[in-house]
Design an enzyme around this catalytic site. Structure first.
Site, PDB file in Angstrom:
ATOM      1  N   SER A 107      22.780  -7.221  19.283  1.00  0.00           N
ATOM      2  CA  SER A 107      22.829  -7.480  17.839  1.00  0.00           C
ATOM      3  C   SER A 107      21.597  -6.900  17.169  1.00  0.00           C
ATOM      4  CB  SER A 107      22.868  -8.984  17.561  1.00  0.00           C
ATOM      5  OG  SER A 107      24.186  -9.462  17.534  1.00  0.00           O
ATOM      6  N   ASP A 155      28.172  -8.847   8.293  1.00  0.00           N
ATOM      7  CA  ASP A 155      27.601  -9.914   9.115  1.00  0.00           C
ATOM      8  C   ASP A 155      27.734 -11.242   8.368  1.00  0.00           C
ATOM      9  OD1 ASP A 155      25.605 -11.269  10.990  1.00  0.00           O
ATOM     10  OD2 ASP A 155      25.451  -9.200  11.676  1.00  0.00           O
ATOM     11  N   HIS A 215      21.944 -14.800  11.056  1.00  0.00           N
ATOM     12  CA  HIS A 215      22.111 -13.574  11.830  1.00  0.00           C
ATOM     13  C   HIS A 215      22.037 -12.316  10.966  1.00  0.00           C
ATOM     14  CE1 HIS A 215      24.337 -10.719  14.524  1.00  0.00           C
ATOM     15  NE2 HIS A 215      23.690 -11.384  15.459  1.00  0.00           N
TER      16      HIS A 215
END
Length: 438
Positions: free
Chosen positions: A281, A80, A118
Protein backbone atom coordinates in the site's frame (compact mmCIF):
# COMPACT_ATOMS: atom_id res chain seq x y z
CA UNK A 1 -18.12 -11.21 -3.80
CA UNK A 2 -14.48 -10.84 -2.70
CA UNK A 3 -13.87 -8.03 -0.28
CA UNK A 4 -11.53 -5.19 -1.18
CA UNK A 5 -8.61 -4.82 1.19
CA UNK A 6 -5.84 -2.36 1.81
CA UNK A 7 -2.44 -4.09 1.37
CA UNK A 8 -0.91 -3.05 4.68
CA UNK A 9 -1.87 -0.51 7.29
CA UNK A 10 0.92 0.24 9.66
CA UNK A 11 1.75 1.30 13.17
CA UNK A 12 0.72 4.60 14.62
CA UNK A 13 3.49 7.09 15.39
CA UNK A 14 3.12 10.04 17.77
CA UNK A 15 5.71 12.78 17.85
CA UNK A 16 7.36 12.87 21.27
CA UNK A 17 9.58 15.91 21.70
CA UNK A 18 12.59 15.60 23.99
CA UNK A 19 15.34 18.03 24.90
CA UNK A 20 18.83 16.54 24.72
CA UNK A 21 21.32 18.76 26.45
CA UNK A 22 21.63 22.15 24.84
CA UNK A 23 20.24 20.98 21.51
CA UNK A 24 16.70 20.13 20.51
CA UNK A 25 15.96 16.84 18.83
CA UNK A 26 12.92 14.79 17.99
CA UNK A 27 12.27 11.39 19.42
CA UNK A 28 9.59 9.47 17.53
CA UNK A 29 7.67 7.02 19.70
CA UNK A 30 6.24 4.18 17.68
CA UNK A 31 3.11 2.84 19.34
CA UNK A 32 2.86 -0.49 17.62
CA UNK A 33 -0.70 -1.73 17.80
CA UNK A 34 -0.85 -4.21 20.67
CA UNK A 35 2.93 -4.19 21.10
CA UNK A 36 3.51 -1.10 23.21
CA UNK A 37 5.68 1.96 22.41
CA UNK A 38 9.07 1.65 20.74
CA UNK A 39 11.39 4.64 20.93
CA UNK A 40 13.33 5.66 17.86
CA UNK A 41 16.73 7.09 18.77
CA UNK A 42 16.88 10.87 18.69
CA UNK A 43 19.22 12.47 16.19
CA UNK A 44 20.28 16.02 17.16
CA UNK A 45 21.49 16.80 13.59
CA UNK A 46 17.96 17.56 12.38
CA UNK A 47 14.98 19.49 13.69
CA UNK A 48 12.65 16.73 12.54
CA UNK A 49 13.60 13.09 12.60
CA UNK A 50 10.53 12.23 10.52
CA UNK A 51 12.40 13.49 7.46
CA UNK A 52 15.43 11.45 8.47
CA UNK A 53 13.28 8.32 8.49
CA UNK A 54 12.47 8.76 4.79
CA UNK A 55 15.38 6.64 3.61
CA UNK A 56 13.81 5.91 0.24
CA UNK A 57 14.26 9.48 -0.98
CA UNK A 58 18.04 9.04 -1.26
CA UNK A 59 18.27 5.26 -1.62
CA UNK A 60 16.03 5.19 -4.69
CA UNK A 61 17.26 8.36 -6.40
CA UNK A 62 14.36 10.73 -5.71
CA UNK A 63 16.45 13.58 -4.33
CA UNK A 64 18.60 13.42 -7.47
CA UNK A 65 15.54 13.20 -9.72
CA UNK A 66 14.13 16.40 -8.21
CA UNK A 67 16.81 18.35 -10.07
CA UNK A 68 14.89 17.39 -13.23
CA UNK A 69 11.27 17.03 -12.06
CA UNK A 70 9.13 17.26 -8.95
CA UNK A 71 5.87 16.30 -10.62
CA UNK A 72 4.53 19.77 -11.31
CA UNK A 73 1.41 19.87 -13.47
CA UNK A 74 0.51 16.21 -12.96
CA UNK A 75 -2.73 15.12 -11.26
CA UNK A 76 -2.67 11.80 -9.43
CA UNK A 77 -5.97 10.27 -8.36
CA UNK A 78 -5.82 8.37 -5.07
CA UNK A 79 -8.71 5.91 -5.07
CA UNK A 80 -8.81 5.02 -1.41
CA UNK A 81 -10.55 5.88 1.86
CA UNK A 82 -10.35 9.61 1.22
CA UNK A 83 -7.53 12.10 1.72
CA UNK A 84 -7.69 14.58 4.58
CA UNK A 85 -6.43 17.66 2.79
CA UNK A 86 -6.42 19.57 6.08
CA UNK A 87 -3.26 17.74 7.24
CA UNK A 88 -0.37 20.21 7.36
CA UNK A 89 1.91 17.94 5.35
CA UNK A 90 -0.63 18.00 2.48
CA UNK A 91 -1.38 21.73 2.45
CA UNK A 92 -2.20 22.72 -1.12
CA UNK A 93 -1.73 19.21 -2.48
CA UNK A 94 -5.38 18.12 -2.78
CA UNK A 95 -6.97 20.02 -5.67
CA UNK A 96 -10.21 18.07 -6.09
CA UNK A 97 -12.11 14.97 -5.19
CA UNK A 98 -15.33 13.05 -4.96
CA UNK A 99 -17.03 10.43 -2.82
CA UNK A 100 -18.27 7.23 -4.47
CA UNK A 101 -19.35 5.48 -1.27
CA UNK A 102 -22.29 7.62 -0.25
CA UNK A 103 -20.72 7.99 3.20
CA UNK A 104 -18.26 10.83 2.71
CA UNK A 105 -18.36 14.43 1.56
CA UNK A 106 -18.57 15.59 -2.07
CA UNK A 107 -14.90 16.68 -2.13
CA UNK A 108 -13.63 13.23 -1.12
CA UNK A 109 -11.67 14.67 1.81
CA UNK A 110 -13.61 13.03 4.62
CA UNK A 111 -12.03 9.65 5.40
CA UNK A 112 -14.57 6.80 5.33
CA UNK A 113 -14.78 3.05 5.84
CA UNK A 114 -12.51 0.70 7.72
CA UNK A 115 -8.97 2.02 8.23
CA UNK A 116 -10.13 5.44 7.09
CA UNK A 117 -6.65 6.95 7.59
CA UNK A 118 -5.27 4.81 4.78
CA UNK A 119 -5.89 7.26 1.95
CA UNK A 120 -4.15 10.12 3.78
CA UNK A 121 -1.11 7.94 4.42
CA UNK A 122 -0.92 7.05 0.73
CA UNK A 123 -1.22 10.67 -0.39
CA UNK A 124 1.45 11.91 2.04
CA UNK A 125 4.00 9.42 0.71
CA UNK A 126 3.13 10.42 -2.83
CA UNK A 127 2.86 14.21 -2.73
CA UNK A 128 3.50 15.42 0.81
CA UNK A 129 4.68 19.05 1.02
CA UNK A 130 6.33 18.83 4.45
CA UNK A 131 5.72 21.30 7.27
CA UNK A 132 8.79 23.46 6.80
CA UNK A 133 12.44 23.22 5.83
CA UNK A 134 13.50 19.63 6.43
CA UNK A 135 10.35 19.05 8.51
CA UNK A 136 7.37 16.78 8.09
CA UNK A 137 6.62 14.29 5.33
CA UNK A 138 7.92 15.18 1.89
CA UNK A 139 6.41 13.07 -0.89
CA UNK A 140 8.37 11.55 -3.76
CA UNK A 141 6.54 13.96 -6.11
CA UNK A 142 6.20 17.05 -3.88
CA UNK A 143 4.75 19.26 -6.62
CA UNK A 144 2.19 16.81 -8.00
CA UNK A 145 -1.50 17.39 -7.29
CA UNK A 146 -3.88 14.94 -5.63
CA UNK A 147 -7.45 14.07 -6.60
CA UNK A 148 -9.12 12.30 -3.69
CA UNK A 149 -11.67 9.59 -4.51
CA UNK A 150 -13.16 8.24 -1.29
CA UNK A 151 -14.60 4.75 -1.10
CA UNK A 152 -15.60 2.60 1.86
CA UNK A 153 -13.59 -0.57 2.44
CA UNK A 154 -15.79 -3.24 3.98
CA UNK A 155 -18.51 -0.83 5.07
CA UNK A 156 -22.10 -2.08 4.99
CA UNK A 157 -23.41 1.46 4.85
CA UNK A 158 -22.13 2.18 1.34
CA UNK A 159 -24.81 2.78 -1.27
CA UNK A 160 -23.04 0.65 -3.91
CA UNK A 161 -20.68 -2.33 -3.86
CA UNK A 162 -16.93 -1.88 -3.54
CA UNK A 163 -16.51 -3.12 -7.12
CA UNK A 164 -18.91 -0.52 -8.48
CA UNK A 165 -17.30 2.19 -6.34
CA UNK A 166 -13.97 1.40 -7.97
CA UNK A 167 -15.40 1.56 -11.49
CA UNK A 168 -17.13 4.86 -10.77
CA UNK A 169 -14.03 6.30 -9.15
CA UNK A 170 -11.84 5.48 -12.13
CA UNK A 171 -14.18 7.18 -14.56
CA UNK A 172 -14.46 10.25 -12.36
CA UNK A 173 -10.68 10.48 -12.05
CA UNK A 174 -10.20 10.30 -15.82
CA UNK A 175 -12.90 12.88 -16.49
CA UNK A 176 -11.31 15.26 -13.98
CA UNK A 177 -7.84 15.28 -15.45
CA UNK A 178 -5.91 12.52 -13.69
CA UNK A 179 -3.02 11.17 -15.73
CA UNK A 180 -2.03 8.75 -12.96
CA UNK A 181 -4.28 6.61 -10.75
CA UNK A 182 -2.99 5.02 -7.55
CA UNK A 183 -4.77 1.90 -6.27
CA UNK A 184 -3.35 0.70 -2.94
CA UNK A 185 -5.95 -2.03 -2.65
CA UNK A 186 -6.49 -5.62 -3.62
CA UNK A 187 -9.44 -7.84 -4.32
CA UNK A 188 -7.45 -10.92 -3.26
CA UNK A 189 -8.58 -12.77 -6.37
CA UNK A 190 -6.94 -13.13 -9.77
CA UNK A 191 -10.16 -12.17 -11.51
CA UNK A 192 -12.23 -9.02 -11.38
CA UNK A 193 -15.82 -8.01 -12.18
CA UNK A 194 -16.80 -7.21 -15.73
CA UNK A 195 -17.67 -3.65 -14.68
CA UNK A 196 -13.95 -3.07 -14.31
CA UNK A 197 -13.24 -4.02 -17.92
CA UNK A 198 -14.79 -0.88 -19.34
CA UNK A 199 -13.60 1.34 -16.49
CA UNK A 200 -9.94 0.39 -16.83
CA UNK A 201 -10.20 0.47 -20.61
CA UNK A 202 -11.65 3.96 -20.30
CA UNK A 203 -8.57 5.01 -18.32
CA UNK A 204 -6.13 3.38 -20.74
CA UNK A 205 -7.81 4.90 -23.79
CA UNK A 206 -7.40 8.31 -22.15
CA UNK A 207 -3.66 7.74 -21.67
CA UNK A 208 -3.80 7.25 -17.90
CA UNK A 209 -1.19 5.17 -16.05
CA UNK A 210 -2.80 2.95 -13.40
CA UNK A 211 -0.51 1.82 -10.56
CA UNK A 212 -1.62 -1.05 -8.29
CA UNK A 213 -0.21 -2.69 -5.17
CA UNK A 214 0.71 -6.37 -5.36
CA UNK A 215 -0.69 -7.12 -1.90
CA UNK A 216 0.96 -8.61 1.19
CA UNK A 217 1.47 -12.15 2.38
CA UNK A 218 1.11 -10.85 5.92
CA UNK A 219 -2.46 -9.85 5.06
CA UNK A 220 -3.25 -13.19 3.46
CA UNK A 221 -2.39 -12.35 -0.16
CA UNK A 222 -0.01 -15.10 -1.25
CA UNK A 223 -0.10 -14.01 -4.87
CA UNK A 224 -1.12 -10.80 -6.57
CA UNK A 225 -4.83 -10.08 -6.88
CA UNK A 226 -6.87 -7.69 -8.98
CA UNK A 227 -6.43 -4.90 -9.91
CA UNK A 228 -2.74 -5.91 -9.99
CA UNK A 229 -3.59 -8.73 -12.41
CA UNK A 230 -5.27 -6.53 -15.01
CA UNK A 231 -3.28 -6.29 -18.28
CA UNK A 232 -1.82 -2.80 -18.74
CA UNK A 233 -1.59 -1.99 -15.01
CA UNK A 234 1.80 -1.08 -13.49
CA UNK A 235 2.01 -3.55 -10.59
CA UNK A 236 4.29 -2.87 -7.62
CA UNK A 237 5.96 -5.42 -5.34
CA UNK A 238 7.81 -4.55 -2.14
CA UNK A 239 11.33 -4.91 -0.74
CA UNK A 240 12.87 -4.31 2.69
CA UNK A 241 15.64 -1.91 3.72
CA UNK A 242 18.22 -4.34 2.29
CA UNK A 243 16.48 -4.28 -1.09
CA UNK A 244 15.48 -7.92 -0.93
CA UNK A 245 11.93 -9.18 -1.28
CA UNK A 246 9.75 -8.45 1.70
CA UNK A 247 8.09 -11.64 2.88
CA UNK A 248 5.18 -10.18 4.85
CA UNK A 249 4.95 -6.77 3.17
CA UNK A 250 4.72 -7.96 -0.42
CA UNK A 251 3.39 -10.71 -2.62
CA UNK A 252 4.39 -12.32 -5.89
CA UNK A 253 3.00 -12.94 -9.35
CA UNK A 254 3.87 -12.85 -13.03
CA UNK A 255 2.17 -9.48 -13.50
CA UNK A 256 4.62 -7.60 -11.23
CA UNK A 257 6.30 -4.75 -13.12
CA UNK A 258 8.76 -3.26 -10.61
CA UNK A 259 9.62 -3.33 -6.91
CA UNK A 260 9.80 -0.45 -4.44
CA UNK A 261 10.40 -0.08 -0.68
CA UNK A 262 7.55 -1.49 1.41
CA UNK A 263 8.97 -1.65 4.95
CA UNK A 264 9.61 0.96 7.66
CA UNK A 265 7.86 3.73 5.77
CA UNK A 266 6.50 6.88 7.38
CA UNK A 267 3.34 8.78 6.47
CA UNK A 268 0.88 11.34 7.81
CA UNK A 269 -2.60 10.55 9.06
CA UNK A 270 -5.65 12.74 9.78
CA UNK A 271 -5.06 14.80 12.89
CA UNK A 272 -1.41 15.57 12.15
CA UNK A 273 0.15 12.40 13.56
CA UNK A 274 2.69 10.23 11.78
CA UNK A 275 2.58 6.51 11.17
CA UNK A 276 5.38 4.09 10.49
CA UNK A 277 3.96 1.34 8.34
CA UNK A 278 4.78 -1.45 5.93
CA UNK A 279 3.11 -2.96 2.90
CA UNK A 280 2.71 -2.54 -0.83
CA UNK A 281 0.00 0.00 0.00
CA UNK A 282 2.97 2.26 0.67
CA UNK A 283 5.15 0.99 -2.18
CA UNK A 284 2.46 1.78 -4.77
CA UNK A 285 2.27 5.55 -4.10
CA UNK A 286 6.06 5.76 -4.24
CA UNK A 287 5.86 4.39 -7.78
CA UNK A 288 2.83 6.55 -8.61
CA UNK A 289 4.91 9.55 -7.54
CA UNK A 290 7.70 8.38 -9.85
CA UNK A 291 5.20 8.18 -12.69
CA UNK A 292 4.26 11.79 -11.93
CA UNK A 293 7.94 12.82 -12.11
CA UNK A 294 8.31 11.17 -15.52
CA UNK A 295 5.06 12.60 -16.87
CA UNK A 296 6.11 16.07 -15.74
CA UNK A 297 9.58 15.72 -17.26
CA UNK A 298 8.27 14.24 -20.53
CA UNK A 299 4.80 15.76 -21.07
CA UNK A 300 4.55 14.43 -24.64
CA UNK A 301 5.31 10.85 -23.66
CA UNK A 302 2.27 8.55 -23.68
CA UNK A 303 1.37 6.15 -20.89
CA UNK A 304 3.16 3.21 -22.51
CA UNK A 305 6.30 5.32 -22.89
CA UNK A 306 6.14 6.46 -19.27
CA UNK A 307 5.80 2.91 -18.00
CA UNK A 308 8.59 1.82 -20.32
CA UNK A 309 11.00 4.39 -18.84
CA UNK A 310 10.30 3.17 -15.32
CA UNK A 311 10.63 -0.49 -16.26
CA UNK A 312 13.66 -0.06 -18.52
CA UNK A 313 15.62 1.88 -15.87
CA UNK A 314 14.76 -0.47 -13.01
CA UNK A 315 17.79 -1.87 -11.18
CA UNK A 316 18.07 -5.69 -10.99
CA UNK A 317 20.20 -5.18 -7.88
CA UNK A 318 21.80 -8.58 -8.30
CA UNK A 319 18.51 -10.42 -8.78
CA UNK A 320 17.42 -12.40 -11.82
CA UNK A 321 14.77 -10.38 -13.62
CA UNK A 322 12.10 -10.32 -14.85
CA UNK A 323 10.74 -12.40 -12.04
CA UNK A 324 7.47 -12.92 -10.16
CA UNK A 325 9.09 -11.37 -7.07
CA UNK A 326 10.96 -8.28 -8.31
CA UNK A 327 9.37 -7.81 -11.70
CA UNK A 328 11.94 -5.96 -13.80
CA UNK A 329 13.87 -4.74 -10.77
CA UNK A 330 13.94 -1.96 -8.19
CA UNK A 331 12.86 1.52 -9.25
CA UNK A 332 15.57 4.10 -9.96
CA UNK A 333 14.01 7.56 -9.95
CA UNK A 334 17.08 9.46 -11.12
CA UNK A 335 17.56 7.18 -14.13
CA UNK A 336 13.86 7.18 -14.96
CA UNK A 337 13.84 10.95 -15.56
CA UNK A 338 17.28 11.35 -17.14
CA UNK A 339 18.37 8.14 -18.91
CA UNK A 340 18.33 7.66 -22.65
CA UNK A 341 15.62 5.04 -23.05
CA UNK A 342 14.59 3.51 -26.40
CA UNK A 343 10.99 3.91 -27.45
CA UNK A 344 8.51 1.48 -26.00
CA UNK A 345 7.96 -1.72 -27.95
CA UNK A 346 4.90 -3.89 -27.82
CA UNK A 347 1.19 -3.18 -27.44
CA UNK A 348 -0.17 -0.27 -25.40
CA UNK A 349 -2.15 -0.89 -22.19
CA UNK A 350 -5.49 -0.48 -23.96
CA UNK A 351 -4.54 -3.06 -26.58
CA UNK A 352 -3.44 -5.52 -23.90
CA UNK A 353 -6.73 -5.23 -22.05
CA UNK A 354 -8.78 -5.41 -25.25
CA UNK A 355 -7.04 -8.64 -26.20
CA UNK A 356 -7.76 -10.08 -22.77
CA UNK A 357 -11.41 -9.07 -22.95
CA UNK A 358 -11.70 -10.61 -26.42
CA UNK A 359 -10.32 -13.92 -25.19
CA UNK A 360 -12.01 -14.12 -21.81
CA UNK A 361 -15.20 -12.07 -22.08
CA UNK A 362 -16.56 -13.21 -25.41
CA UNK A 363 -20.15 -12.09 -25.71
CA UNK A 364 -22.76 -14.79 -25.80
CA UNK A 365 -23.70 -15.04 -29.43
CA UNK A 366 -26.77 -16.74 -30.86
CA UNK A 367 -25.82 -19.81 -32.87
CA UNK A 368 -26.45 -19.64 -36.59
CA UNK A 369 -29.79 -21.34 -37.25
CA UNK A 370 -29.38 -24.79 -38.75
CA UNK A 371 -31.86 -25.55 -41.57
CA UNK A 372 -34.44 -28.15 -40.60
CA UNK A 373 -33.52 -31.44 -42.27
CA UNK A 374 -35.99 -32.58 -44.91
CA UNK A 375 -36.46 -36.04 -46.35
CA UNK A 376 -34.53 -36.54 -49.53
CA UNK A 377 -36.83 -37.63 -52.39
CA UNK A 378 -35.91 -41.17 -53.41
CA UNK A 379 -34.51 -41.65 -56.87
CA UNK A 380 -36.80 -43.93 -58.82
CA UNK A 381 -34.94 -46.65 -60.75
CA UNK A 382 -34.87 -46.08 -64.52
CA UNK A 383 -36.84 -48.69 -66.45
CA UNK A 384 -35.25 -49.65 -69.73
CA UNK A 385 -37.59 -50.26 -72.71
CA UNK A 386 -38.63 -53.84 -73.37
CA UNK A 387 -36.51 -55.77 -75.85
CA UNK A 388 -38.21 -57.22 -78.95
CA UNK A 389 -38.74 -60.99 -79.10
CA UNK A 390 -35.68 -62.94 -80.20
CA UNK A 391 -35.92 -64.06 -83.88
CA UNK A 392 -33.58 -66.97 -84.57
CA UNK A 393 -33.82 -66.53 -88.37
CA UNK A 394 -32.80 -62.90 -88.07
CA UNK A 395 -29.38 -63.99 -86.88
CA UNK A 396 -28.57 -65.37 -90.32
CA UNK A 397 -30.13 -62.55 -92.35
CA UNK A 398 -28.00 -59.53 -93.30
CA UNK A 399 -28.71 -56.33 -91.47
CA UNK A 400 -27.91 -52.76 -92.40
CA UNK A 401 -24.98 -52.84 -90.06
CA UNK A 402 -23.51 -56.09 -91.53
CA UNK A 403 -24.11 -54.95 -95.09
CA UNK A 404 -22.28 -51.67 -94.49
CA UNK A 405 -19.34 -52.84 -92.45
CA UNK A 406 -18.94 -56.54 -93.39
CA UNK A 407 -20.59 -57.87 -96.52
CA UNK A 408 -19.86 -55.12 -99.02
CA UNK A 409 -16.20 -54.56 -97.98
CA UNK A 410 -15.69 -58.33 -98.05
CA UNK A 411 -17.16 -58.60 -101.57
CA UNK A 412 -14.94 -55.78 -102.85
CA UNK A 413 -11.87 -57.37 -101.31
CA UNK A 414 -12.78 -60.77 -102.78
CA UNK A 415 -13.32 -59.31 -106.27
CA UNK A 416 -10.00 -57.48 -106.12
CA UNK A 417 -8.30 -60.72 -105.12
CA UNK A 418 -9.83 -62.57 -108.03
CA UNK A 419 -8.64 -59.91 -110.53
CA UNK A 420 -5.13 -60.04 -109.11
CA UNK A 421 -5.12 -63.80 -109.41
CA UNK A 422 -6.38 -63.70 -113.03
CA UNK A 423 -3.87 -61.03 -113.94
CA UNK A 424 -1.05 -63.03 -112.39
CA UNK A 425 -2.09 -66.21 -114.20
CA UNK A 426 -2.29 -64.47 -117.61
CA UNK A 427 1.08 -62.84 -117.09
CA UNK A 428 2.67 -66.18 -116.22
CA UNK A 429 1.30 -67.83 -119.40
CA UNK A 430 2.47 -64.95 -121.57
CA UNK A 431 5.99 -65.20 -120.22
CA UNK A 432 6.10 -68.93 -120.98
CA UNK A 433 5.00 -68.41 -124.61
CA UNK A 434 7.68 -65.86 -125.15
CA UNK A 435 10.37 -68.23 -123.86
CA UNK A 436 9.21 -71.01 -126.19
CA UNK A 437 9.37 -68.79 -129.27
CA UNK A 438 12.80 -67.67 -128.36
Amino acid sequence: MPRLQRPGLGRRVKAAWRRLGAGVAVGVAVAALGLGPVLVDATPARADQVRDLQYWLNDYGFTQAWATSKGAGVKVAVIDTGVAGSVADLAGAVVGGTDVSGLGTPNGQTPVGEGSEHGTLVASLLAGRGTGTDAGIIGVAPEASILSVSLAFGSSGATVSNDDQIAEGIRWAVDNGASVINMSLTRNTLDWPESWDSAFLYAFEHDVVVVAAAGNRGSGTTEVGAPATIPGVLTVAGVNRNKTASFDASSQGITISVAAPSEDLVGAVPGGEYVQWSGTSAAAPIVSGLVALVRSAYPKLDAAGVMNRIIATADPSGHAVPSPIYGNGLINAAAAVTANVPAAAGPAPAALLKDWIHLHRRADTKPTPTPTPTAVAPIEPRQDPALPPWNKAAVWLPSRHTLTYVSIPLAVLLGFGILVTLFGTGATRHIRRMRRKS
